[in-house]
Design an enzyme around this catalytic site. Structure first.
Site, PDB file in Angstrom:
ATOM      1  N   HIS A 226      17.352 -28.487 -25.884  1.00  0.00           N
ATOM      2  CA  HIS A 226      15.874 -28.425 -25.857  1.00  0.00           C
ATOM      3  C   HIS A 226      15.364 -29.862 -26.009  1.00  0.00           C
ATOM      4  CE1 HIS A 226      11.906 -26.925 -26.278  1.00  0.00           C
ATOM      5  NE2 HIS A 226      11.965 -26.292 -27.435  1.00  0.00           N
TER       6      HIS A 226
ATOM      7  N   MET B 225      22.693 -34.109 -19.411  1.00  0.00           N
ATOM      8  CA  MET B 225      21.458 -33.893 -20.178  1.00  0.00           C
ATOM      9  C   MET B 225      20.250 -34.476 -19.449  1.00  0.00           C
ATOM     10  SD  MET B 225      22.118 -32.079 -22.652  1.00  0.00           S
ATOM     11  CE  MET B 225      23.690 -31.314 -22.887  1.00  0.00           C
TER      12      MET B 225
ATOM     13  N   HIS C 153      16.522 -26.552 -15.761  1.00  0.00           N
ATOM     14  CA  HIS C 153      15.443 -25.975 -16.549  1.00  0.00           C
ATOM     15  C   HIS C 153      15.535 -24.452 -16.541  1.00  0.00           C
ATOM     16  CE1 HIS C 153      11.455 -25.234 -18.183  1.00  0.00           C
ATOM     17  NE2 HIS C 153      11.575 -26.450 -18.670  1.00  0.00           N
TER      18      HIS C 153
ATOM     19  N   ARG D  60       6.456 -32.509 -14.665  1.00  0.00           N
ATOM     20  CA  ARG D  60       6.248 -33.627 -15.594  1.00  0.00           C
ATOM     21  C   ARG D  60       7.123 -34.816 -15.223  1.00  0.00           C
ATOM     22  NH1 ARG D  60       7.695 -29.975 -20.648  1.00  0.00           N
ATOM     23  NH2 ARG D  60       9.372 -29.556 -19.176  1.00  0.00           N
TER      24      ARG D  60
ATOM     25  N   ASP E 244      12.557 -34.630 -19.656  1.00  0.00           N
ATOM     26  CA  ASP E 244      13.231 -35.517 -20.615  1.00  0.00           C
ATOM     27  C   ASP E 244      13.917 -36.725 -19.982  1.00  0.00           C
ATOM     28  OD1 ASP E 244      12.602 -34.094 -22.936  1.00  0.00           O
ATOM     29  OD2 ASP E 244      14.117 -32.597 -22.439  1.00  0.00           O
TER      30      ASP E 244
END
Ligand code: COA
Length: 373
Positions: free
Chosen positions: A219, A254, A258, A267, A309
């Protein structure tokens, strides 16, 4: 009879209602109907937090008042500073945030839910202070001042971290990052917070629970893990070779994939553009080049896209933010979404208590302690 567990991870199942955000509708994201691209371009984090918590965009005087309120609440009570001073530099900053939030709840308990917004705004105001105060104290032995002229969370955080006024570009990128991370429907940490809220628990407990969920590398921890992955690679060639070998070993990369989006994470395009802009102003843009190459290889080989991320890693790096503070920034922002969800849950509550398919043995025979193998 032993049944097979289906629908693992509750994927695709509707677990409640929200008017806070919509995720994945035509691969888009909107907070209260406002597209994330528009918010990232036009809104500040404080406007977004206000939108989530008060269900309207603030007008000029409301925004001014809200910013002043947050600014006035940034300093930490002395006993909280004392607790933070005792946490070693080796601690994980997410554990620091969890402890700091919990201590704040001890010192300033929420009490009656009628004052929930007071506790929420106090938490929003103190999050950057908690993590930065601990970081500077434990790493540099500095007892920093948490008071400055910055009127935004973005500016305040960079100012107390670096001990000087940030550049306009850095302030803008940090603000955009906070906007992007503020809210995301029923993600794991928000859902955790809502479950806690559904028991009619206090708001600090809800946020502490959510921080625990966000900490995991699947997460919020992914931005930090993405950085650890790419920081030692210095060229596109090296990045390609290493990623191909990781994929051959069936390792997860990483910052990719999703649970809801299947084609793109809206994003990513926003933060990627800022990471690129920052890289051009830096002595060398290796990290950005490496990140772009990883994105290309993942698209070519796995048809996978970078999530929010991944490009946060180079963006934060170019702003001089230590890797271990990446996930706490996510907390600083997401606390607005979490608490808005908790308020929404409280307003129309029924305790969240799903059922499980029992897959254990049908019946077991009792054996006295002395007779067990
Ligand atoms: N790198 C390589 N392969 C990946 C991958 C990644 N980041 N994410 C998923 N996959 C693969 C899985 O191994 C799986 O392959 P398989 O079918 O051969 O077993 C397939 O894609 C489906 O993945 P799955 O783990 O079922 O997806 P999920 O919906 O359960 O999980 C995430 C979603 C986000 C948890 C997952 O993509 C992941 O772990 N990503 C990395 C962590 C991350 O960036 N998290 C931040 C999310 S915003």
């Amino acid at each position: 009879m032993v049944k097979k567990l289906e629908g693992a991870g509750l994927r695709g199942q509707v677990a409640g209602e929200t008017s806070l955000s919509s995720v994945g509708q035509i691969e888009g994201l909107a907070y209260r109907g406002h597209k994330i691209e528009t918010l990232a371009e036009k809104a500040t984090f404080e406007e977004v937090a206000y939108l989530l918590l008060y269900n309207k965009l603030p007008n000029t005087s409301e925004l001014k008042e809200y910013k002043e309120l947050l600014k006035s609440q940034r300093d930490l009570p002395e006993p909280l500073k004392e607790v933070l001073q005792k946490i070693p530099a080796s601690a994980h900053p997410m554990d620091v945030m969890r402890t700091g939030t919990s201590m704040l709840g001890n010192l300033e308990p929420e009490g009656d839910f009628s004052n929930q917004l007071d506790s929420i705004n106090r938490m929003i105001a103190t999050m950057p202070s908690i993590v930065t105060y601990w970081y500077k104290y434990s790493h540099d032995g500095e007892d920093i001042s948490l008071v400055n002229d910055e009127d935004s969370m973005a500016g305040h955080f960079l100012h107390i971290l670096h001990g000087k006024t940030p550049s306009d570009l850095h302030r803008k990128v940090m603000d955009v990052s906070l906007v992007l991370y503020a809210e995301h429907e029923f993600n794991a940490s928000t859902f955790t917070g809502r479950v806690c809220a559904s028991t009619m628990s206090d708001i600090h407990s809800c946020v502490v629970a959510a921080i625990g969920s966000l900490r995991g590398p699947l997460h919020g921890g992914a931005n930090e893990k993405a950085m650890e992955l790419i920081e030692h690679w210095t060229s596109r060639e090296e990045a390609k070779e290493k990623i191909l070998s990781m994929l051959a070993n069936k390792e997860k990369i990483m910052g990719f994939g999703h649970a809801v989006y299947s084609i793109r994470d809206p994003r990513n395009a926003v933060i990627k553009e800022y990471a690129k802009e920052l890289s051009k102003l830096h002595d060398n843009d290796d990290l950005y080049q490496v990140a772009e190459e990883v994105e290309k290889v993942m698209a070519d080989e796995k048809k996978m896209f970078a999530n929010a991320d991944f490009f946060h890693a180079p963006a934060y790096f170019y702003m001089g933010i230590p890797t271990k503070l990446f996930t706490p920034i996510f907390v600083m922002s997401r606390v607005s979404g979490w608490t808005a969800h908790c308020m929404e849950q409280r307003a129309n509550n029924r305790i969240i208590r799903p059922s499980a398919d029992y897959i254990g043995v049908e019946s077991s025979e009792w054996v006295d302690l002395a007779d067990r193998d």
